[in-house]
Design an enzyme around this catalytic site. Structure first.
Site, PDB file in Angstrom:
ATOM      1  N   LYS A  33     -59.373 -46.832  -3.556  1.00  0.00           N
ATOM      2  CA  LYS A  33     -59.663 -47.610  -2.277  1.00  0.00           C
ATOM      3  C   LYS A  33     -61.125 -47.537  -1.960  1.00  0.00           C
ATOM      4  CE  LYS A  33     -59.101 -43.124   0.149  1.00  0.00           C
ATOM      5  NZ  LYS A  33     -58.282 -42.365   0.794  1.00  0.00           N
ATOM      6  N   ARG A 132     -51.758 -38.585  11.213  1.00  0.00           N
ATOM      7  CA  ARG A 132     -52.287 -39.759  10.912  1.00  0.00           C
ATOM      8  C   ARG A 132     -51.114 -40.738  10.703  1.00  0.00           C
ATOM      9  NH1 ARG A 132     -56.869 -39.970   6.035  1.00  0.00           N
ATOM     10  NH2 ARG A 132     -55.155 -40.636   4.991  1.00  0.00           N
ATOM     11  N   HIS A 164     -49.313 -36.282   3.234  1.00  0.00           N
ATOM     12  CA  HIS A 164     -51.077 -36.145   2.834  1.00  0.00           C
ATOM     13  C   HIS A 164     -51.290 -34.860   3.603  1.00  0.00           C
ATOM     14  CE1 HIS A 164     -54.878 -37.500   1.723  1.00  0.00           C
ATOM     15  NE2 HIS A 164     -55.025 -37.837   2.942  1.00  0.00           N
ATOM     16  N   ARG A 220     -52.422 -37.663  -6.490  1.00  0.00           N
ATOM     17  CA  ARG A 220     -53.155 -38.673  -6.052  1.00  0.00           C
ATOM     18  C   ARG A 220     -54.610 -38.430  -5.662  1.00  0.00           C
ATOM     19  NH1 ARG A 220     -49.442 -38.504  -1.683  1.00  0.00           N
ATOM     20  NH2 ARG A 220     -51.344 -38.062  -0.376  1.00  0.00           N
ATOM     21  N   TYR A 262     -91.940 -45.206  10.957  1.00  0.00           N
ATOM     22  CA  TYR A 262     -91.581 -45.288  12.147  1.00  0.00           C
ATOM     23  C   TYR A 262     -91.808 -44.047  13.123  1.00  0.00           C
ATOM     24  CZ  TYR A 262     -89.762 -50.030  10.950  1.00  0.00           C
ATOM     25  OH  TYR A 262     -89.704 -51.133  10.305  1.00  0.00           O
ATOM     26  N   CYS A 309     -86.047 -45.930   6.854  1.00  0.00           N
ATOM     27  CA  CYS A 309     -85.856 -47.396   7.382  1.00  0.00           C
ATOM     28  C   CYS A 309     -85.111 -48.102   6.502  1.00  0.00           C
ATOM     29  CB  CYS A 309     -87.147 -48.086   6.772  1.00  0.00           C
ATOM     30  SG  CYS A 309     -88.594 -46.996   7.319  1.00  0.00           S
TER      31      CYS A 309
HETATM   32  C1  PLP Z   1     -58.084 -41.174   0.351  1.00  0.00           C
HETATM   33  C2  PLP Z   1     -56.778 -40.637  -0.216  1.00  0.00           C
HETATM   34  C3  PLP Z   1     -56.314 -39.887  -1.115  1.00  0.00           C
HETATM   35  C4  PLP Z   1     -57.440 -39.401  -1.977  1.00  0.00           C
HETATM   36  O1  PLP Z   1     -57.885 -38.310  -1.631  1.00  0.00           O
HETATM   37  P1  PLP Z   1     -59.089 -37.437  -1.950  1.00  0.00           P
HETATM   38  O2  PLP Z   1     -59.458 -36.288  -1.185  1.00  0.00           O
HETATM   39  O3  PLP Z   1     -60.474 -38.380  -2.321  1.00  0.00           O
HETATM   40  O4  PLP Z   1     -58.555 -36.890  -3.465  1.00  0.00           O
HETATM   41  C5  PLP Z   1     -55.139 -39.354  -1.320  1.00  0.00           C
HETATM   42  N1  PLP Z   1     -54.087 -39.730  -0.639  1.00  0.00           N
HETATM   43  C6  PLP Z   1     -54.197 -40.514   0.568  1.00  0.00           C
HETATM   44  C7  PLP Z   1     -53.281 -41.056   1.318  1.00  0.00           C
HETATM   45  C8  PLP Z   1     -55.492 -40.983   0.632  1.00  0.00           C
HETATM   46  O5  PLP Z   1     -55.752 -41.813   1.878  1.00  0.00           O
END
Ligand code: PLP
Length: 376
Positions: A33, A132, A164, A220, A262, A309
């Site tokens: 992503k 979430r 997650h 993941r 700046y 900048c």
């Molecule tokens: C971004 C994400 C991951 C990967 O997380 P990392 O901390 O980068 O390994 C896995 N699962 C979900 C649902 C995520 O949003």
């Protein structure tokens, strides 16, 4: 000739995934992503597959469709973040696995499946504490009942059940065991509804690297794929894939007492050489790196002099023989003692994830090193 560039080492991505694979009996979903955390989604995905990943993970449907358009037509892809009214039928038609984190979304996926005239491949998400995405404990049985019925009707196939972590990047954090227990409960409840998914998954990079008991059938990892560690102070043998660098555009001698950039927030202490580096916040350099961000130039580590900048930063190189055209490295693998994305994250008060993802901007050309995953 280049002025500024982001180099991405595809072989490092491949090797990082191979390390993750070697540490688990689960399959590996490389998370690509956010344009591959700024590294480029498609090349990163191909390199990750070359390293042994068998799944790709993205947040949005559009990202999933881009993977398909990019020629990754058969790889299992999961997309997990959908607002109401998204054309989920396009995802179903493209064979993209879609997450459902609420009973409402199960209904949308049934409609999408009918419209696409194809069974939707679904991963049911339980919120085990992150608050979430995902079903609350109260919604979970409702969602399971709806999903079981849709599965019996042939509209859905529940491929996965997933969740997650809140704080797997802090090994030993009390939420980890609590979430694993909640996940096990959610799986047991699913089984009571006749839902026994092929893939149970909860582990991000941190859990992949530190909690084998959380691997289940699929892990993941995201940040670790790109060679950055989710756990402070540990590298796990990973190699950072991204280097951000630029050629000095101009140097000049200035007297003591010269205010720089700046607002003149930096003032020279003595007569010195200033070097102008053509990377700024439009390219991803955090403005919070003003008078703080580390840059390697002329074999030494410098600190950004004055404000960052939009397009440029200035370095005070003293009497060192730096000339226009010399290469200044903002961050990379850190081989030569140069700064890393972790160093930038530390000085600007963020995480390495944000540093590399910011450098996915389009103005700086991205150049790939290595051949992993690329057509021969
Ligand atoms: C971004 C994400 C991951 C990967 O997380 P990392 O901390 O980068 O390994 C896995 N699962 C979900 C649902 C995520 O949003």
């Amino acid at each position: 000739m280049w002025q500024a560039e982001v180099r991405v080492d595809l072989d490092a991505i491949r090797d990082n995934v191979a390390i993750l694979r070697a540490g688990t009996t689960a399959e590996v979903m490389a998370v690509v992503k956010g344009d591959g955390y700024g590294h480029g989604m498609l090349p990163s995905a191909r390199a990750a597959l070359a390293g042994g990943a068998t799944w790709l993970g993205v947040a949005t449907l559009d990202e999933g469709l881009a993977l398909r358009r990019g020629g990754l037509s058969d790889v299992p892809v999961l997309a997990w973040l959908h607002s109401p009214g998204m054309p989920l039928h396009d995802g179903v038609a493209a064979g993209i696995d879609l997450s459902a984190g609420s009973p409402h979304l199960v209904g949308e996926l049934v409609a999408a499946a009918r419209r696409a005239e194809r069974t939707a491949r679904v991963h049911l998400k339980i919120d085990t504490g992150l608050a979430r995405g995902g079903a609350t404990p109260a919604e979970w049985p409702v969602m399971l009942e709806d999903a079981a019925k849709a599965q019996a009707d042939g509209d859905l196939e529940v491929v996965g059940v997933w969740s997650h972590f809140v704080a797997a990047d802090s090994p030993g954090h009390e939420t980890i065991d609590r979430q694993l227990a909640a996940f096990a409960d959610a799986l047991a409840t699913a089984e009571r509804f006749g839902i026994i998914p092929r893939y149970r998954h909860i582990a991000n990079s941190a859990a992949t690297l530190t909690r084998p008991d959380a691997h289940y059938d699929l892990v993941r990892p995201g940040i670790a794929v790109y060679g950055l560690s989710p756990v402070e102070g540990e590298t796990f043998g990973l190699r950072p894939a991204m280097t951000a660098r630029a050629r000095v555009a101009q140097t000049k001698r200035v007297p003591a007492g010269q205010g720089v950039s700046y607002g003149h927030t930096y003032v020279t202490e003595r007569e010195t050489t200033l070097a102008l580096v053509p990377l700024g916040y439009a390219d991803g350099v955090p403005r919070a790196g003003s008078n703080a961000g580390p840059v390697q130039l002329g074999g030494k580590r410098r600190t950004v002099a004055g404000r960052v900048c939009m397009d440029q930063i200035v370095l005070d190189v003293g009497d060192d023989p730096v000339v226009a055209g010399d290469v200044a490295t903002l961050f990379g693998p850190g081989d030569d003692g140069g700064p890393t994305a972790d160093d930038w994250a530390a000085v600007v008060g963020t995480i390495n994830y944000e540093i590399v993802t910011r450098f996915g901007s389009s103005r700086v050309p991205r150049v790939y090193d290595g051949t992993a995953g690329e057509p021969a």
